[in-house]
Design an enzyme around this catalytic site. Structure first.
Site, mmCIF file in Angstrom:
data_model
loop_
_atom_site.group_PDB
_atom_site.id
_atom_site.type_symbol
_atom_site.label_atom_id
_atom_site.label_comp_id
_atom_site.label_asym_id
_atom_site.label_seq_id
_atom_site.Cartn_x
_atom_site.Cartn_y
_atom_site.Cartn_z
ATOM 1 N N ALA A 72 3.305 4.046 -7.674
ATOM 2 C CA ALA A 72 2.353 4.996 -8.257
ATOM 3 C C ALA A 72 1.952 6.083 -7.270
ATOM 4 O O ALA A 72 1.734 7.229 -7.665
ATOM 5 C CB ALA A 72 1.110 4.259 -8.751
ATOM 6 N N THR A 73 1.851 5.747 -5.979
ATOM 7 C CA THR A 73 1.451 6.758 -5.000
ATOM 8 C C THR A 73 2.453 7.902 -4.963
ATOM 9 O O THR A 73 2.074 9.084 -4.922
ATOM 10 C CB THR A 73 1.299 6.132 -3.600
ATOM 11 O OG1 THR A 73 0.237 5.162 -3.632
ATOM 12 C CG2 THR A 73 0.963 7.187 -2.557
ATOM 13 N N ASN A 140 -9.989 1.286 -11.079
ATOM 14 C CA ASN A 140 -9.462 0.096 -10.410
ATOM 15 C C ASN A 140 -10.533 -0.778 -9.769
ATOM 16 O O ASN A 140 -10.323 -1.968 -9.555
ATOM 17 C CB ASN A 140 -8.437 0.497 -9.338
ATOM 18 C CG ASN A 140 -9.013 1.469 -8.328
ATOM 19 O OD1 ASN A 140 -9.416 2.577 -8.691
ATOM 20 N ND2 ASN A 140 -9.053 1.079 -7.064
ATOM 21 N N HIS A 186 3.928 -3.342 -10.384
ATOM 22 C CA HIS A 186 3.318 -4.604 -9.949
ATOM 23 C C HIS A 186 1.910 -4.804 -10.498
ATOM 24 O O HIS A 186 1.309 -5.865 -10.308
ATOM 25 C CB HIS A 186 3.336 -4.718 -8.421
ATOM 26 C CG HIS A 186 2.325 -3.885 -7.698
ATOM 27 N ND1 HIS A 186 1.152 -4.403 -7.212
ATOM 28 C CD2 HIS A 186 2.329 -2.584 -7.359
ATOM 29 C CE1 HIS A 186 0.471 -3.449 -6.592
ATOM 30 N NE2 HIS A 186 1.159 -2.340 -6.670
ATOM 31 N N THR A 222 18.256 7.152 -4.352
ATOM 32 C CA THR A 222 18.990 6.136 -5.103
ATOM 33 C C THR A 222 18.021 5.180 -5.783
ATOM 34 O O THR A 222 17.085 4.682 -5.155
ATOM 35 C CB THR A 222 19.916 5.341 -4.165
ATOM 36 O OG1 THR A 222 20.843 6.238 -3.556
ATOM 37 C CG2 THR A 222 20.668 4.256 -4.921
ATOM 38 N N CYS A 309 -7.211 -1.493 -1.366
ATOM 39 C CA CYS A 309 -6.744 -0.459 -0.442
ATOM 40 C C CYS A 309 -7.768 -0.157 0.633
ATOM 41 O O CYS A 309 -7.433 0.347 1.695
ATOM 42 C CB CYS A 309 -6.420 0.817 -1.212
ATOM 43 S SG CYS A 309 -5.171 0.571 -2.484
#
Length: 364
Positions: A72-73, A140, A186, A222, A309
């Site tokens: 997500a970051t 969050n 996740h 990739t 975080c």
């Protein structure tokens, strides 16, 4: 151990693990091909990626495309930096650090205030040069569900784009419309290391990391067929059992609310994802709770002191400060997160241990 930290990460779904295994084959296997290679193994891996893309897209609004990222970051950086330069980026005061820090680094950042219930006030004005509005769907730290429909409309009225961090919402509730939406696998029982940015049809972004332009010329690198296959399976499972999961979480919330009756809830009880219980002791000495000591005394229960975080940083939660909580009470708050694989017995055992430890400190 009892795991109650679902906002930080979620247990890997068995369905996601099974989907990943064939694309992790080593020597002698056929699943480790590069999905960007033209040979048979590459084409097979690419087919797995595209199948997963459809699975992930099924939980987004119609009329957009899924761009896979490393999490997500990265998706947030692509949305904020890739959507333009100059002008102001308006962000709510309770956004995740990945949004706040990126918006501040990208140029002129305007912070939107929030009410005491944790919702972003829709009555405030945007700067005249606003190019992008950023408001998450579910917070969050305190789980509050934001008025995203109104803010999307407000952004349009101001000729600005609207970006939504839906990391805590995807797979749990229906996503509302936006120009860009970021998610992370996740957080809905998929693997770590993979996420996505949904981009509305007709909107093109500048690359943030350049290279081969593998993802529609907007994101280079990739792709991992294994991680993406796991993400797709987790998305499919979330879609299939969304109602069942929500009912289970509601039962856990009701019982947890009873067990923690001597604690005060941070944020709205109604406009909230009920898998998030952010609380502080209600008694006169509640602000004296030492959360680090509490976590040490109840080390077999995994919970958080605010956002994962920021844990260990010593900083007061910017979210709790934004809703007007004094530092003393903010630092005495804990966050319990539960979901699909949490049992009622685990909630009851955890409550007994946490309450006993808090009472031993004289906080209850």
């Amino acid at each position: 151990m009892i795991y109650l930290d679902y906002q930080a990460t979620t247990p890997l779904a068995p369905e996601a693990r099974d989907a990943m295994l064939r694309w992790l084959d080593g020597p002698g296997g056929t699943g480790f091909g590069n999905p960007h290679s033209p040979h048979r193994m590459g084409r097979q891996a690419k087919a797995a990626v595209e199948f997963a893309r459809e699975q992930v897209a099924a939980l987004f609004p119609a009329g957009g495309k899924v761009i896979f990222t490393g999490g997500a970051t990265e998706a947030i950086n692509l949305a904020i930096r890739g959507s333009g330069k100059g002008g102001a980026v308006s962000v709510s005061a309770i956004e995740h650090a990945a949004v706040l820090d990126t918006a501040q680094d990208a140029g002129k950042c305007h912070v939107l205030n929030v009410a005491r219930n944790g919702q972003c006030n829709t009555k405030q004005d945007l700067p005249s040069d606003t190019r992008l509005v950023c408001l998450m769907q579910v917070n969050n730290e305190i789980g509050t569900i934001q008025p995203t429909i109104e803010w999307h409309r407000k952004a349009k009225e101001n000729n600005a784009l609207y970006f939504c961090d839906a990391v805590q919402a995807y797979g749990r509730i229906e996503l509302t419309g936006a120009d860009m939406i970021a998610i992370s696998a996740h957080k809905f029982h998929g693997p770590k290391g993979v996420g996505a940015l949904w981009v509305r049809e007709g909107l093109s972004l500048d690359e943030v990391q350049t290279g081969g332009g593998q993802e529609f010329g907007m994101r280079s690198g990739t792709l991992s067929a294994a991680l993406i296959a796991g993400m797709g399976a987790a998305a499919q499972e979330a879609k299939d059992r969304m109602e069942q999961d929500a009912e289970h979480v509601q039962k856990l919330w009701k019982r947890a609310s009873e067990l923690f009756e001597n604690w005060e809830l941070n944020g709205s009880a109604e406009a909230r994802w009920h898998g998030n219980l952010n609380i502080r002791p209600r008694g006169p000495n509640g602000g004296g709770l030492d959360v680090n000591r509490l976590m040490s005394d109840v080390r077999d229960v995994m919970f958080s002191a605010g956002s994962a975080c920021a844990s260990g940083s010593g900083r007061t939660s910017h979210v709790l400060e934004a809703i007007g909580l004094p530092k003393k009470l903010a630092k005495a708050s804990i966050r319990l997160g539960f979901g699909r694989y949490t049992t009622m017995d685990e909630i009851e055992q955890a409550a007994e241990k946490i309450n006993a430890a808090a009472k031993a400190q004289g906080a209850l």
